[in-house]
Design a protein around this motif. Sequence first.
Motif, PDB file in Angstrom:
ATOM      1  N   PRO A 104      66.626  -8.764 -11.963  1.00 33.41           N
ATOM      2  CA  PRO A 104      66.530  -7.359 -12.394  1.00 33.41           C
ATOM      3  C   PRO A 104      65.130  -6.972 -12.843  1.00 33.41           C
ATOM      4  O   PRO A 104      64.378  -7.797 -13.346  1.00 33.41           O
ATOM      5  N   GLN A 105      64.828  -5.678 -12.679  1.00 33.98           N
ATOM      6  CA  GLN A 105      63.585  -5.080 -13.145  1.00 33.98           C
ATOM      7  C   GLN A 105      63.944  -3.975 -14.134  1.00 33.98           C
ATOM      8  O   GLN A 105      64.785  -3.103 -13.840  1.00 33.98           O
ATOM      9  N   LEU A 106      63.314  -3.964 -15.304  1.00 37.06           N
ATOM     10  CA  LEU A 106      63.686  -3.116 -16.431  1.00 37.06           C
ATOM     11  C   LEU A 106      62.656  -2.015 -16.645  1.00 37.06           C
ATOM     12  O   LEU A 106      61.446  -2.260 -16.550  1.00 37.06           O
ATOM     13  N   ASP A 107      63.128  -0.798 -16.929  1.00 42.80           N
ATOM     14  CA  ASP A 107      62.249   0.293 -17.355  1.00 42.80           C
ATOM     15  C   ASP A 107      62.001   0.093 -18.840  1.00 42.80           C
ATOM     16  O   ASP A 107      62.936   0.175 -19.663  1.00 42.80           O
ATOM     17  N   LEU A 108      60.741  -0.179 -19.217  1.00 40.24           N
ATOM     18  CA  LEU A 108      60.430  -0.513 -20.603  1.00 40.24           C
ATOM     19  C   LEU A 108      60.647   0.677 -21.552  1.00 40.24           C
ATOM     20  O   LEU A 108      60.856   0.494 -22.751  1.00 40.24           O
ATOM     21  N   THR A 109      60.606   1.880 -21.023  1.00 39.94           N
ATOM     22  CA  THR A 109      60.787   3.064 -21.884  1.00 39.94           C
ATOM     23  C   THR A 109      62.261   3.317 -22.172  1.00 39.94           C
ATOM     24  O   THR A 109      62.678   3.497 -23.322  1.00 39.94           O
ATOM     25  N   THR A 110      63.064   3.307 -21.124  1.00 38.89           N
ATOM     26  CA  THR A 110      64.493   3.629 -21.278  1.00 38.89           C
ATOM     27  C   THR A 110      65.364   2.398 -21.441  1.00 38.89           C
ATOM     28  O   THR A 110      66.559   2.510 -21.741  1.00 38.89           O
TER      29      THR A 110
ATOM     30  N   VAL B  84      53.080   0.513 -13.155  1.00 43.38           N
ATOM     31  CA  VAL B  84      52.763  -0.910 -13.326  1.00 43.38           C
ATOM     32  C   VAL B  84      54.040  -1.668 -13.664  1.00 43.38           C
ATOM     33  O   VAL B  84      54.818  -1.240 -14.530  1.00 43.38           O
ATOM     34  N   THR B  85      54.210  -2.817 -12.961  1.00 44.12           N
ATOM     35  CA  THR B  85      55.300  -3.750 -13.266  1.00 44.12           C
ATOM     36  C   THR B  85      54.691  -5.077 -13.711  1.00 44.12           C
ATOM     37  O   THR B  85      53.776  -5.602 -13.050  1.00 44.12           O
TER      38      THR B  85
ATOM     39  N   SER C 249      59.211  -4.134 -16.239  1.00 43.59           N
ATOM     40  CA  SER C 249      59.010  -5.566 -16.490  1.00 43.59           C
ATOM     41  C   SER C 249      60.120  -6.360 -15.798  1.00 43.59           C
ATOM     42  O   SER C 249      61.178  -5.817 -15.467  1.00 43.59           O
ATOM     43  N   GLN C 250      59.809  -7.651 -15.648  1.00 43.68           N
ATOM     44  CA  GLN C 250      60.728  -8.540 -14.906  1.00 43.68           C
ATOM     45  C   GLN C 250      60.496  -9.960 -15.395  1.00 43.68           C
ATOM     46  O   GLN C 250      59.358 -10.368 -15.622  1.00 43.68           O
TER      47      GLN C 250
END
Length: 837
Positions: free
Chosen positions: A605-611, A793-794, A815-816
Amino acid sequence: MKNNYLRYHFIAVLILVLLFYVIANFASNLANPTKYTIDKTTPIYLKHSYLIDDTKKLSDETVLDNLHTFITKPFETINWNFTPRNYWLQIKLDNRSHKDENVVAHFDNPMIDHLTVYHLDEKNALLSLTRLGDLRDDLTLFQYSVPHIQLSIPSHTKHTLLVKIDTTGISKTPINLYGEVEFQSLNRSQATIWGIFVGVLIMAALYNLVLFFGIKDRVYLIYIGYIISAIILMGGVLGFGFYLWPISWQLFFQKYIIVSNYAISIFTLAFCTMFLRYHKERCWRFKASVALMAVMFILAIASFFIVENIAARIFFSTMVLLYIICIIMIYKKLRSGFRWAKFYVISWIPLIIGAAIQPLELTDVLPYSFAIRHAFLMAILCEVILMAMALADRVRYQRERALYHATHTQQTKLLNSAMLKQAYMSLEHAQRKNTLCLIKIRYFHSLHTLLTPTQSNNLIIQVAHSLELQLTGERQFAHLDSTLDSHSKLADLGTGIFACISTKTQTAEALSLCLAKIIKGLPKQYEIQGLSLQLKYAVGISFSNNNDNFEACLQRGYVTLKQAKSSLTSISDSQQQTNQFMDIELAAKLQTAIKNDSLALYHQPQLDLTTKRIIGSEVLLRWPTPEYRYLNIEELIQLAERTGLINELTLWVLDRSCRDLQALNKQGFTAHTVSINLSAKNLSINQLAEKVENILLKYNVPAKQVKFELTESALVKNQERMQQLISQFHRQGIQVILDDFGTGYASLTYLLHYTFSNLKIDRSFVSNLESNESHKVIVKTAIDMAHNLGITVTAEGVEDEHTHHVLKAMGADFSQGYYYSKPIPFNDYLDFLANYA
């Protein structure tokens, strides 16, 4: 090894001495019949006289009436030559014994045309008349091969033997009178020598015919031609040809005996030319040889129409040119180092001696004897044997040269991979542990573009010589050519790569230290035309196991060399299950797995750091079967790239990813994206953008849900093609991500020239972000720069909560990492999404 050679040579010399003893003992038991003529064994006294008729007009009656005019001298004083004339030889026999004597008169010239023998009594009355000669058609086979007559001399009587010789060829006809027992001894001795001669030559011809069919070298046919010519020639000169051919054939050969002489000369010159390989050089010596052969062939044809005594003179004049050209060709090759031609050079000694003895005896320069009569035959026999030895030596040399070329590189003359493989297999067969060590000149391809081929070869030779000296002092490294004289431990694999084999059981670290010590002794500079090139080296170590083969071990060594970028040594331990070697068998199984859809995609999974929402995932390839569950996927991708399966594999990943997206959409995750890695090799997929669009339509997946991740190495391969492809993806609505940002040298340039929607910061900068201030600066700078360019950016490689918060504070978008989840099968990923929501 040298001691073995000396021992074998000593045995060979002993065998040779034994053979010479047998030959000498056999020869001593062959009586020399000319020493036992009737005048030496019985009380019969002989008186010789002769008359030479230069006009050839004296009638037989005139000569018989004037026997008293004959010159009373031994026959040795007769001036025999090729001049057309008749010779009258008179032998008076005085039997002083008390018994009758049976006498056999042997006329030792089976090529004489007309031989008339008058047997006269004391009053010169004719007792018998015998006509011999090869132009007669009413003789027996024995009379053709051994011209003779039998007569009886009563006791206390005097008889006369009058012989008329009329021939156009060789006129000298030795006459020997034997008792019946001595004549049988003569026949036995002649038959023995003839049998040995013919038997040896026929066996040599048959053996070389077999060699021709096996080796396909024309020189063997020429050698056989020489043998057959020698048999025909000597069969005519000595008479045994009547036992080899039909009488009509042999009479033809004897009539045109000069043609046989030309034939053996032509084959002699042709053999010399072919044996010494002048036909490969096409130099003036070869042209002179061909010209002389052409002249001799023309003269041979002309000999059918020229009288024999004239044709003989012409032939003897060509022999001078033959010897001159052959001596020049032999001398030239000997100067160039043709050591394998020694037997051929020696073979000329008996030929020259025998060829000189025959005409000297026929012209009465040398006295007639049984040994001299057969000297040329024995000379040819010795020459044929030596020529056979020369051919065998030539085959040995060619085999050794072929073996040398098969086991050495053509440019550097160093041992090649074939010899390395032989040594490796020998150690494996002996069940000895061995480790393949590869040593590479770093950046050799770059150096190769600066140097000429000769300079590159000289560089390799210089480094190899120094490396060989270093290896000599290390006993653990095996000799690769223990059967040869050089005892080298090093092989040249080309492109600046060398190989050696360690047989010592030790750890990888210990072997690395040993190789590092060896590398320190290698030259660090190479001077060329005033330029000092700096040399660096890399080492790859490949351990073997019981199920290994040479190709697998060697290719694994190449892989370790490729991996040895920042460090001196790279190690590939085949005993570790997680580092299995990628071979062709595995590639075949991979292709089958693709076709059978037995591979799997794991999602991370890849996460939206804001939400803090899951916005997508990166798909990673896995091979879930128990045998390959722990296989290194990066090496598997490399194998796919090397074997051309990467495109087939990529299309499979695209298809499975879109199928997973279709399932996600059905579960309500319509905003979920999937990131797919593309390699440089995928550029070769024909109409890739169209194929992607077709797969999207197949599963009814929006293009905005697909992301392609490209590494810098993919961009370097073909920038123009990649720019075009990224533009096509952008128009389709597919996002393109720059992967592993920060690991290359030109990433900033790519951000300006390509339409990227996102850049992924490499895990090497993220994993130790907390402790490394420099990495913090680099990551923060990259985030700010990307945002200023309108690029998200990831960050990958997030493994703890602190790193998560640091990246969020820096302004990273996504992030991941393992902090959120490791890559998991798709069904587990669906459960993860359901539980996370």
